[in-house]
Scaffold this motif. Sequence first.
Motif, PDB file in Angstrom:
ATOM      1  N   TYR A   1       0.813  -1.214   0.000  1.00 48.51           N
ATOM      2  CA  TYR A   1       0.000   0.000   0.000  1.00 48.51           C
ATOM      3  C   TYR A   1       0.853   1.274   0.000  1.00 48.51           C
ATOM      4  CZ  TYR A   1      -3.330   3.567   1.226  1.00 48.51           C
ATOM      5  OH  TYR A   1      -4.069   4.714   1.203  1.00 48.51           O
TER       6      TYR A   1
ATOM      7  N   LYS B   1       4.332   0.681   4.972  1.00 48.69           N
ATOM      8  CA  LYS B   1       3.305   1.221   5.856  1.00 48.69           C
ATOM      9  C   LYS B   1       1.920   0.675   5.486  1.00 48.69           C
ATOM     10  CE  LYS B   1       3.895   5.692   6.738  1.00 48.69           C
ATOM     11  NZ  LYS B   1       3.990   7.135   6.457  1.00 48.69           N
ATOM     12  N   THR B   2       1.018   0.719   6.445  1.00 46.89           N
ATOM     13  CA  THR B   2      -0.373   0.355   6.191  1.00 46.89           C
ATOM     14  C   THR B   2      -1.105   1.555   5.614  1.00 46.89           C
ATOM     15  OG1 THR B   2      -1.164   1.089   8.351  1.00 46.89           O
ATOM     16  CG2 THR B   2      -0.358  -1.190   8.191  1.00 46.89           C
ATOM     17  N   ASP B   3      -2.356   1.365   5.221  1.00 46.99           N
ATOM     18  CA  ASP B   3      -3.129   2.482   4.693  1.00 46.99           C
ATOM     19  C   ASP B   3      -3.431   3.525   5.770  1.00 46.99           C
ATOM     20  OD1 ASP B   3      -4.824   0.746   5.999  1.00 46.99           O
ATOM     21  OD2 ASP B   3      -6.428   0.872   4.511  1.00 46.99           O
ATOM     22  N   GLU B   4      -3.282   3.173   7.043  1.00 54.44           N
ATOM     23  CA  GLU B   4      -3.447   4.148   8.131  1.00 54.44           C
ATOM     24  C   GLU B   4      -2.147   4.900   8.410  1.00 54.44           C
ATOM     25  OE1 GLU B   4      -4.328   0.755   8.935  1.00 54.44           O
ATOM     26  OE2 GLU B   4      -6.384   1.100   8.277  1.00 54.44           O
ATOM     27  N   GLY B   5      -1.069   4.531   7.771  1.00 53.86           N
ATOM     28  CA  GLY B   5       0.201   5.219   7.931  1.00 53.86           C
ATOM     29  C   GLY B   5       1.137   4.619   8.960  1.00 53.86           C
ATOM     30  N   ALA B   6       0.769   3.498   9.553  1.00 50.34           N
ATOM     31  CA  ALA B   6       1.625   2.869  10.558  1.00 50.34           C
ATOM     32  C   ALA B   6       2.728   2.045   9.884  1.00 50.34           C
ATOM     33  CB  ALA B   6       0.789   1.953  11.448  1.00 50.34           C
TER      34      ALA B   6
END
Length: 130
Positions: A78, A96-101
Amino acid sequence: MTRGEIIAKWDGMAPRERDAWVAEAVFGWRKEERPNSPESEYNAWYWVNSSGNVEVPVNFFKPTRLLDDAWSVLEVFYAYIVKRNDGVNHYFAAIKTDEGAFVSQAYGEAAPEAMCLAAIIARLTEEVAA
């Protein structure tokens, strides 16, 4: 596998072994011989996807050494970051994940190495969905 186990295995591998591990773990490709293929004058071994379609001759896919191939590895995820560390001849890559983590990060002497190691860690620790 744990992150530590992945890094230990990675450190003990030759560049071609690393390339093969990336092809298998990140893309799900398998190595297959196709001696009657028109391209077999170069190499009869190919990376084949789950549908049986040839992706690339084995000797031409070098994600841990060629930047263009390494970018194709990160594009599976992502989001990602790649940067050179200031004052050090090392590169940093993170997925990173789609949440930004951040879910995976790695360092390497060259950008493709860091990029591929971060991808392997993300895939094999099952922290990131495809």
